[in-house]
Design an enzyme around this catalytic site. Structure first.
Site, PDB file in Angstrom:
ATOM      1  N   HIS A  56       0.843  -1.214   0.000  1.00 34.21           N
ATOM      2  CA  HIS A  56       0.000   0.000   0.000  1.00 34.21           C
ATOM      3  C   HIS A  56       0.869   1.253   0.000  1.00 34.21           C
ATOM      4  O   HIS A  56       1.497   1.594   0.998  1.00 34.21           O
ATOM      5  CB  HIS A  56      -0.920   0.015   1.236  1.00 34.21           C
ATOM      6  CG  HIS A  56      -1.937   1.106   1.186  1.00 34.21           C
ATOM      7  ND1 HIS A  56      -3.285   0.864   1.033  1.00 34.21           N
ATOM      8  CD2 HIS A  56      -1.818   2.455   1.232  1.00 34.21           C
ATOM      9  CE1 HIS A  56      -3.938   2.008   1.009  1.00 34.21           C
ATOM     10  NE2 HIS A  56      -3.064   3.003   1.125  1.00 34.21           N
ATOM     11  N   HIS A  58       1.496   5.399  -2.103  1.00 33.51           N
ATOM     12  CA  HIS A  58       1.002   6.471  -2.987  1.00 33.51           C
ATOM     13  C   HIS A  58       2.199   7.091  -3.694  1.00 33.51           C
ATOM     14  O   HIS A  58       2.796   8.042  -3.197  1.00 33.51           O
ATOM     15  CB  HIS A  58       0.237   7.529  -2.183  1.00 33.51           C
ATOM     16  CG  HIS A  58      -1.025   6.996  -1.594  1.00 33.51           C
ATOM     17  ND1 HIS A  58      -2.247   7.145  -2.205  1.00 33.51           N
ATOM     18  CD2 HIS A  58      -1.252   6.275  -0.476  1.00 33.51           C
ATOM     19  CE1 HIS A  58      -3.173   6.547  -1.470  1.00 33.51           C
ATOM     20  NE2 HIS A  58      -2.591   6.006  -0.419  1.00 33.51           N
ATOM     21  N   GLN A 151      -9.598   9.228  -5.449  1.00 33.58           N
ATOM     22  CA  GLN A 151      -9.207   9.797  -4.154  1.00 33.58           C
ATOM     23  C   GLN A 151     -10.227  10.791  -3.596  1.00 33.58           C
ATOM     24  O   GLN A 151     -10.404  10.891  -2.390  1.00 33.58           O
ATOM     25  CB  GLN A 151      -7.837  10.477  -4.321  1.00 33.58           C
ATOM     26  CG  GLN A 151      -7.225  10.957  -3.041  1.00 33.58           C
ATOM     27  CD  GLN A 151      -5.697  10.973  -3.093  1.00 33.58           C
ATOM     28  OE1 GLN A 151      -5.080  10.437  -4.003  1.00 33.58           O
ATOM     29  NE2 GLN A 151      -5.089  11.595  -2.125  1.00 33.58           N
ATOM     30  N   HIS A 209      -9.309   1.723  -0.134  1.00 29.23           N
ATOM     31  CA  HIS A 209      -9.191   2.428   1.136  1.00 29.23           C
ATOM     32  C   HIS A 209     -10.565   2.269   1.777  1.00 29.23           C
ATOM     33  O   HIS A 209     -11.557   2.758   1.233  1.00 29.23           O
ATOM     34  CB  HIS A 209      -8.908   3.905   0.911  1.00 29.23           C
ATOM     35  CG  HIS A 209      -7.503   4.217   0.522  1.00 29.23           C
ATOM     36  ND1 HIS A 209      -6.954   3.805  -0.661  1.00 29.23           N
ATOM     37  CD2 HIS A 209      -6.534   4.899   1.190  1.00 29.23           C
ATOM     38  CE1 HIS A 209      -5.698   4.230  -0.720  1.00 29.23           C
ATOM     39  NE2 HIS A 209      -5.415   4.894   0.383  1.00 29.23           N
ATOM     40  N   GLU A 212     -11.287   4.255   6.584  1.00 32.00           N
ATOM     41  CA  GLU A 212     -10.134   4.941   7.206  1.00 32.00           C
ATOM     42  C   GLU A 212     -10.706   6.082   8.038  1.00 32.00           C
ATOM     43  O   GLU A 212     -10.698   7.247   7.642  1.00 32.00           O
ATOM     44  CB  GLU A 212      -9.151   5.465   6.146  1.00 32.00           C
ATOM     45  CG  GLU A 212      -7.861   5.994   6.772  1.00 32.00           C
ATOM     46  CD  GLU A 212      -6.886   6.563   5.764  1.00 32.00           C
ATOM     47  OE1 GLU A 212      -7.220   6.603   4.558  1.00 32.00           O
ATOM     48  OE2 GLU A 212      -5.790   6.976   6.174  1.00 32.00           O
ATOM     49  N   ASP A 308       2.331   3.262   2.933  1.00 32.97           N
ATOM     50  CA  ASP A 308       1.314   4.272   2.616  1.00 32.97           C
ATOM     51  C   ASP A 308       1.944   5.570   2.109  1.00 32.97           C
ATOM     52  O   ASP A 308       1.668   5.996   0.991  1.00 32.97           O
ATOM     53  CB  ASP A 308       0.408   4.538   3.827  1.00 32.97           C
ATOM     54  CG  ASP A 308      -0.955   5.126   3.450  1.00 32.97           C
ATOM     55  OD1 ASP A 308      -1.203   5.297   2.245  1.00 32.97           O
ATOM     56  OD2 ASP A 308      -1.756   5.413   4.354  1.00 32.97           O
ATOM     57  N   TRP A 314       0.799  14.078   3.641  1.00 36.72           N
ATOM     58  CA  TRP A 314       0.202  13.449   4.825  1.00 36.72           C
ATOM     59  C   TRP A 314       1.228  13.001   5.856  1.00 36.72           C
ATOM     60  O   TRP A 314       0.906  12.761   7.004  1.00 36.72           O
ATOM     61  CB  TRP A 314      -0.650  12.237   4.390  1.00 36.72           C
ATOM     62  CG  TRP A 314      -1.769  12.663   3.519  1.00 36.72           C
ATOM     63  CD1 TRP A 314      -2.981  13.118   3.936  1.00 36.72           C
ATOM     64  CD2 TRP A 314      -1.777  12.734   2.087  1.00 36.72           C
ATOM     65  NE1 TRP A 314      -3.747  13.451   2.844  1.00 36.72           N
ATOM     66  CE2 TRP A 314      -3.040  13.224   1.701  1.00 36.72           C
ATOM     67  CE3 TRP A 314      -0.852  12.412   1.091  1.00 36.72           C
ATOM     68  CZ2 TRP A 314      -3.399  13.417   0.378  1.00 36.72           C
ATOM     69  CZ3 TRP A 314      -1.199  12.606  -0.226  1.00 36.72           C
ATOM     70  CH2 TRP A 314      -2.454  13.107  -0.577  1.00 36.72           C
TER      71      TRP A 314
HETATM   72 FE   FE2 Z   1      -3.453   5.117   1.344  1.00 34.86          FE
END
Ligand code: FE2
Length: 423
Positions: A56, A58, A151, A209, A212, A308, A314
């Site tokens: 996982h 991005h 997203q 996802h 979350e 991630d 983030w």
């Molecule tokens: Fe993610």
């Protein structure tokens, strides 16, 4: 033989093993192999493992830290705002440059397979085109699997449905989703239904996802398991994050877990991100937010730990080190039993390899000669030390090597040590 690695410890406990490699494959696996190799490495009891796998990630956002500004609060919401500010300024070349740089970093860390979500809500689909090019370019040394990730929401982003199909047409491998981010619970449920149907019709895997959130009533995982069974997709569907399960009541979870087992649901937990982004509305006690990893492992679900984010809107930290990821998972989930610690190593190697459907992965005769040599004796020591990757091997060729980590000690009252090995 092209290459022989001698005196290896393997993750499953085998030790003193010689690994013979020819034409990019493992062709021999035994103690005291009599054959000679054109090149030989005696690892003297170090751990030789199949490479790390990140289930996982991005890659469209990675290494964008500070563009256009830093996340001052460190929260998910400011991260989403920041990504929105960056999006209009993205170019194919800039995304590619960051992604390729990350792949270099990954290789040096022994991370040779990554499943990356790619945002499909940008009508230009720049990130999709960029990462499809990256996938091709890195294929000789890294397996990159892409997930079409709406997203901003499959329904709440106006063109997402059409763009997601276009991304799949262009060669994106896996169907993504984000049901908890839709406007209503009902639209979230519908998004799961539509996305599962698209995946079933196209014969693709799914990785959403899912939930979350710290909201115990975010139960899209229930719909995802039901749709998995309805379409006969058992074993091909992954629920990523599943953080709401941390906060659900135990009675409901006692119903949910067997349903997940029936659906052969794969799970990816992202400990570094979950522990920093979840529980942000809490005072004390503060929830950890990570999903119920030990309980899921206990009923035989495939549970992987993902990275991630690395240096993006983030998460300002991270370094493609899957041992750091697994170590955080181990600590947060209190997986300190002997077999549990070994399972944490498996959660960044063989389990995600299985979830991604990688072929020829592992250390058996006939497998691809994709191997890492760690400066540690076994998986637990590797986790404890975040062990140095001495060699990274892809299809029998050494593609990265690092000097042994050692120190010189000169202490009063202690013998001087020239080469103090940190293991
Ligand atoms: Fe993610």
């Amino acid at each position: 033989m092209d290459l022989i690695i001698r005196n290896a410890n393997l993750p499953d406990g085998r030790f003193g093993i010689d690994i013979g490699i020819k034409d990019g494959k493992i062709v021999a696996l035994e103690a005291a192999l009599t054959a000679k190799g054109q090149e030989e490495i005696n690892v003297s009891g170090y751990l030789v493992s199949p490479p790390f796998v990140d289930a996982h990630f991005h890659m469209d956002a990675t290494l964008s830290l500070g563009q256009p500004r830093l996340n001052q609060s460190g929260t998910l919401l400011e991260g989403i705002t920041l990504w929105g500010e960056l999006k209009p300024h993205l170019t194919v070349d800039a995304i590619k440059e960051r992604a390729l740089k990350f792949c270099d970093l990954a290789v040096a860390r022994g991370l040779l397979a990554i499943r990356s979500h790619v945002d499909v809500c940008d009508p230009r689909l720049l990130a999709v085109d960029a990462l499809l090019e990256v996938k091709k370019e890195v294929a000789p040394y890294l397996d990159l699997q892409l997930v079409a990730f709406p997203q901003d929401g499959f329904f709440s982003s106006p063109q997402a449905a059409e763009l997601l199909e276009t991304a799949l047409d262009r060669g994106v491998d896996v169907v993504g989703g984000i049901p908890h981010f839709e406007r209503t619970m009902d639209e979230g449920r519908k998004s799961v239904e539509v996305l599962c149907r698209i995946a079933a019709e196209r014969g693709l895997r799914i990785d959403m996802h899912c939930d979350e959130s710290d909201d115990p009533l975010s139960r899209h995982i229930e719909t995802l398991t039901a749709e998995t069974v309805r379409h006969g997709l058992q074993g091909r569907v992954t629920g990523s994050h599943l953080t709401s399960m941390h906060s659900m009541n135990n009675y409901y979870v006692s119903k949910l877990l067997p349903l997940m087992a029936e659906a052969e649901m794969n799970v990816v937990s992202n400990p570094l991100i979950n522990i920093t982004l979840q529980g942000r509305h809490d005072t004390y006690p503060k929830r950890r937010g990570m999903t119920r990893v030990p309980e899921m492992m206990g009923i035989g679900l495939k549970v992987a730990f993902g990275h991630d984010c690395v240096m993006d809107p983030w998460y300002s930290l991270g370094s493609a080190d899957m041992l750091e990821v697994a170590s955080m998972g181990l600590h947060v989930a209190q997986l300190t039993g002997v077999d549990e610690m070994k399972a944490c190593f498996g959660a960044v190697t063989e389990v995600p390899a299985d979830i991604l459907g990688l072929e020829g992965y592992g250390i058996e005769k006939g497998c691809n000669a994709d191997l890492i040599i760690l400066q540690a004796a076994d998986p637990v020591e590797a986790l404890r030390l975040k062990a140095n990757r001495l060699f990274v091997i892809r299809r029998g060729s050494i593609i990265s090597r690092s000097a042994s980590v050692q120190s010189e000690l000169n202490l009063p009252g202690r013998p001087k040590i020239q080469n103090y090995l940190l293991h």
